[in-house]
Write a protein that holds these residues in place. Sequence first.
Motif, PDB file in Angstrom:
ATOM      1  N   ALA A 205       0.849  -1.204   0.000  1.00 41.11           N
ATOM      2  CA  ALA A 205       0.000   0.000   0.000  1.00 41.11           C
ATOM      3  C   ALA A 205       0.880   1.248   0.000  1.00 41.11           C
ATOM      4  CB  ALA A 205      -0.909  -0.012   1.224  1.00 41.11           C
ATOM      5  N   ASP A 206       0.425   2.305  -0.690  1.00 44.92           N
ATOM      6  CA  ASP A 206       1.327   3.449  -0.896  1.00 44.92           C
ATOM      7  C   ASP A 206       1.694   4.209   0.378  1.00 44.92           C
ATOM      8  OD1 ASP A 206      -1.090   4.745  -0.701  1.00 44.92           O
ATOM      9  OD2 ASP A 206      -1.191   5.257  -2.850  1.00 44.92           O
ATOM     10  N   ARG A 207       0.950   3.974   1.466  1.00 44.28           N
ATOM     11  CA  ARG A 207       1.358   4.635   2.719  1.00 44.28           C
ATOM     12  C   ARG A 207       1.879   3.645   3.749  1.00 44.28           C
ATOM     13  NH1 ARG A 207      -2.941   9.434   3.482  1.00 44.28           N
ATOM     14  NH2 ARG A 207      -2.388  10.485   1.540  1.00 44.28           N
ATOM     15  N   ASP A 208       2.181   2.453   3.333  1.00 45.48           N
ATOM     16  CA  ASP A 208       2.668   1.427   4.265  1.00 45.48           C
ATOM     17  C   ASP A 208       4.013   1.865   4.844  1.00 45.48           C
ATOM     18  OD1 ASP A 208       3.787  -0.884   5.474  1.00 45.48           O
ATOM     19  OD2 ASP A 208       2.585  -2.173   4.165  1.00 45.48           O
ATOM     20  N   PRO A 209       4.102   1.946   6.188  1.00 52.84           N
ATOM     21  CA  PRO A 209       5.370   2.382   6.795  1.00 52.84           C
ATOM     22  C   PRO A 209       6.538   1.436   6.467  1.00 52.84           C
ATOM     23  CG  PRO A 209       3.706   1.873   8.486  1.00 52.84           C
ATOM     24  CD  PRO A 209       3.037   1.725   7.161  1.00 52.84           C
ATOM     25  N   ALA A 210       6.239   0.212   6.079  1.00 56.89           N
ATOM     26  CA  ALA A 210       7.302  -0.749   5.719  1.00 56.89           C
ATOM     27  C   ALA A 210       8.108  -0.265   4.517  1.00 56.89           C
ATOM     28  CB  ALA A 210       6.690  -2.115   5.426  1.00 56.89           C
ATOM     29  N   LEU A 211       7.524   0.656   3.738  1.00 54.76           N
ATOM     30  CA  LEU A 211       8.217   1.131   2.532  1.00 54.76           C
ATOM     31  C   LEU A 211       9.517   1.865   2.861  1.00 54.76           C
ATOM     32  CD1 LEU A 211       5.276   2.380   0.304  1.00 54.76           C
ATOM     33  CD2 LEU A 211       6.826   0.475  -0.169  1.00 54.76           C
ATOM     34  N   ALA A 212       9.588   2.444   4.051  1.00 53.07           N
ATOM     35  CA  ALA A 212      10.794   3.194   4.429  1.00 53.07           C
ATOM     36  C   ALA A 212      12.030   2.300   4.339  1.00 53.07           C
ATOM     37  CB  ALA A 212      10.635   3.756   5.832  1.00 53.07           C
ATOM     38  N   ALA A 213      11.869   1.043   4.727  1.00 53.47           N
ATOM     39  CA  ALA A 213      13.014   0.127   4.714  1.00 53.47           C
ATOM     40  C   ALA A 213      13.298  -0.425   3.316  1.00 53.47           C
ATOM     41  CB  ALA A 213      12.746  -1.029   5.673  1.00 53.47           C
ATOM     42  N   LEU A 214      12.415  -0.114   2.370  1.00 55.85           N
ATOM     43  CA  LEU A 214      12.569  -0.671   1.019  1.00 55.85           C
ATOM     44  C   LEU A 214      12.925   0.418   0.014  1.00 55.85           C
ATOM     45  CD1 LEU A 214       9.331  -2.899   1.092  1.00 55.85           C
ATOM     46  CD2 LEU A 214      11.672  -3.623   1.586  1.00 55.85           C
ATOM     47  N   ALA A 215      13.387   1.572   0.537  1.00 56.98           N
ATOM     48  CA  ALA A 215      13.589   2.757  -0.307  1.00 56.98           C
ATOM     49  C   ALA A 215      14.600   2.549  -1.432  1.00 56.98           C
ATOM     50  CB  ALA A 215      13.997   3.939   0.567  1.00 56.98           C
ATOM     51  N   ALA A 216      15.525   1.614  -1.279  1.00 55.39           N
ATOM     52  CA  ALA A 216      16.547   1.416  -2.318  1.00 55.39           C
ATOM     53  C   ALA A 216      16.002   0.630  -3.518  1.00 55.39           C
ATOM     54  CB  ALA A 216      17.740   0.674  -1.730  1.00 55.39           C
ATOM     55  N   GLU A 217      14.857   0.004  -3.347  1.00 53.32           N
ATOM     56  CA  GLU A 217      14.319  -0.837  -4.428  1.00 53.32           C
ATOM     57  C   GLU A 217      13.290  -0.055  -5.252  1.00 53.32           C
ATOM     58  OE1 GLU A 217      14.122  -5.237  -3.367  1.00 53.32           O
ATOM     59  OE2 GLU A 217      13.815  -4.289  -1.436  1.00 53.32           O
ATOM     60  N   PRO A 218      13.068  -0.466  -6.506  1.00 53.53           N
ATOM     61  CA  PRO A 218      12.190   0.324  -7.375  1.00 53.53           C
ATOM     62  C   PRO A 218      10.748   0.341  -6.870  1.00 53.53           C
ATOM     63  CG  PRO A 218      12.917  -1.704  -8.480  1.00 53.53           C
ATOM     64  CD  PRO A 218      13.645  -1.638  -7.185  1.00 53.53           C
ATOM     65  N   ALA A 219      10.198   1.539  -6.665  1.00 52.43           N
ATOM     66  CA  ALA A 219       8.812   1.678  -6.187  1.00 52.43           C
ATOM     67  C   ALA A 219       7.856   0.995  -7.167  1.00 52.43           C
ATOM     68  CB  ALA A 219       8.465   3.149  -6.031  1.00 52.43           C
ATOM     69  N   LEU A 220       8.193   1.057  -8.444  1.00 48.65           N
ATOM     70  CA  LEU A 220       7.382   0.449  -9.496  1.00 48.65           C
ATOM     71  C   LEU A 220       7.115  -1.036  -9.221  1.00 48.65           C
ATOM     72  CD1 LEU A 220       6.401   1.138 -12.453  1.00 48.65           C
ATOM     73  CD2 LEU A 220       8.565   0.139 -13.226  1.00 48.65           C
ATOM     74  N   ALA A 221       8.076  -1.680  -8.568  1.00 48.56           N
ATOM     75  CA  ALA A 221       7.957  -3.117  -8.307  1.00 48.56           C
ATOM     76  C   ALA A 221       7.306  -3.413  -6.959  1.00 48.56           C
ATOM     77  CB  ALA A 221       9.338  -3.765  -8.353  1.00 48.56           C
ATOM     78  N   LEU A 222       7.051  -2.362  -6.180  1.00 49.78           N
ATOM     79  CA  LEU A 222       6.584  -2.574  -4.808  1.00 49.78           C
ATOM     80  C   LEU A 222       5.205  -1.990  -4.514  1.00 49.78           C
ATOM     81  CD1 LEU A 222       9.851  -1.663  -2.865  1.00 49.78           C
ATOM     82  CD2 LEU A 222       8.682  -3.860  -2.734  1.00 49.78           C
ATOM     83  N   VAL A 223       4.970  -0.780  -5.005  1.00 46.95           N
ATOM     84  CA  VAL A 223       3.832   0.010  -4.535  1.00 46.95           C
ATOM     85  C   VAL A 223       2.672  -0.063  -5.522  1.00 46.95           C
ATOM     86  CG1 VAL A 223       3.149   2.264  -3.641  1.00 46.95           C
ATOM     87  CG2 VAL A 223       5.542   1.570  -3.533  1.00 46.95           C
ATOM     88  N   ALA A 224       1.453  -0.290  -4.987  1.00 46.99           N
ATOM     89  CA  ALA A 224       0.296  -0.456  -5.872  1.00 46.99           C
ATOM     90  C   ALA A 224      -0.973   0.140  -5.273  1.00 46.99           C
ATOM     91  CB  ALA A 224       0.096  -1.930  -6.196  1.00 46.99           C
ATOM     92  N   GLY A 225      -1.022   1.459  -5.160  1.00 43.35           N
ATOM     93  CA  GLY A 225      -2.253   2.138  -4.752  1.00 43.35           C
ATOM     94  C   GLY A 225      -2.535   2.089  -3.266  1.00 43.35           C
ATOM     95  N   PRO A 226      -3.682   2.666  -2.871  1.00 39.91           N
ATOM     96  CA  PRO A 226      -3.983   2.846  -1.440  1.00 39.91           C
ATOM     97  C   PRO A 226      -4.054   1.547  -0.643  1.00 39.91           C
ATOM     98  CG  PRO A 226      -5.839   3.529  -2.830  1.00 39.91           C
ATOM     99  CD  PRO A 226      -4.687   3.288  -3.740  1.00 39.91           C
ATOM    100  N   ALA A 227      -4.499   0.456  -1.265  1.00 36.05           N
ATOM    101  CA  ALA A 227      -4.590  -0.813  -0.531  1.00 36.05           C
ATOM    102  C   ALA A 227      -3.561  -1.825  -1.039  1.00 36.05           C
ATOM    103  CB  ALA A 227      -5.993  -1.394  -0.658  1.00 36.05           C
ATOM    104  N   GLY A 228      -2.736  -1.389  -1.968  1.00 36.77           N
ATOM    105  CA  GLY A 228      -1.735  -2.309  -2.535  1.00 36.77           C
ATOM    106  C   GLY A 228      -2.340  -3.306  -3.506  1.00 36.77           C
ATOM    107  N   LEU A 229      -3.602  -3.065  -3.899  1.00 37.40           N
ATOM    108  CA  LEU A 229      -4.300  -4.070  -4.718  1.00 37.40           C
ATOM    109  C   LEU A 229      -4.426  -3.694  -6.186  1.00 37.40           C
ATOM    110  CD1 LEU A 229      -7.136  -4.986  -2.186  1.00 37.40           C
ATOM    111  CD2 LEU A 229      -5.355  -6.549  -3.027  1.00 37.40           C
TER     112      LEU A 229
END
Length: 298
Positions: A205-229
């Motif tokens: 999900a685009d506001r998931d706090p877990a994203l902070a630890a994944l900042a080095a990886e491409p957002a395109l491959a990780l993030v998918a909208g408000p619910a990640g769906l």
Amino acid sequence: MTSPQPIAADRSTGSRTLESALREGVHALELHSDSPHLDAEVLLSSALGIGRSALIARGSDLLADHDLRVYRSLLAERRRGTPVAYLTSRREFWSLPLKVTPAVLVPRPETERLVEAALQHLPESEERAVLDLGTGSGAVALAIASERPRARVVGTDVSKDALSVARDNARSLALSNVTFRSGSWFDAVRGEVFDVVVSNPPYVADRDPALAALAAEPALALVAGPAGLDALEAIIAEAPRHLTHGGWLLLEHGSTQEHAVAQLLERAGFAGIECHSDYSALPRVTRGTFSPPLKERT
Ligand code: GLN
């Protein structure tokens, strides 16, 4: 405040054994990694261009100044949050040595579950068509291609940089039953059908706090909208047009998305919906088959 004396001594070069360099690395990474020991070993091996077992065997050897400098700069990068795989450009997946760059997601162990589940639908002796959507480094497509030499595997990705990594991997593994094409989801395979479609799409999900630890990886491959769906939804909606009758769709997803994914599959007309847990016992891969009733025969 002045720097404590031992650190200043550590900065001197020429007097470090491999063993003490390892200790320095573990200490440097303690607060920055879940696996400081392993990371330090891998980075020191990489700086020296030797295997991890050689490292242990040569623990009392002295480290050359240049190697120590390379090692310390790798440690500094790791402390800044760069994944080890990007620092060494290598990652093993399904026992295949893969090249990885910051253009692709670092392949995760849980994604091996997706491969395992897909193989159940691919009899060894039969020629089957397989599609891997959002292939990234090619990890999933390559693992399937290596296990099923008779299968024809296509991997697609919207990122050209990712595709070039995937193609390099196919070449260095000498796998000729896999090809890679450029395009978003099914765009590169218009009008084609497959027996098995797999994907590890972005699902955070685009506001998931877990994203902070994944900042080095491409957002395109990780993030998918408000619910990640968003990506899972798009794939499920289009999949029926690209599956053979009775073909299977297998999707990796977040550990709390199991029910949402099952519901999306059901609404799209899939049957046989089942979720597999990953190696940490978290719901991770859901599959469904698309077999609309054939027209009644007279
Ligand atoms: N499993 C990854 C993570 O949470 C996410 C991968 C993905 O979005 N496909 O670190």
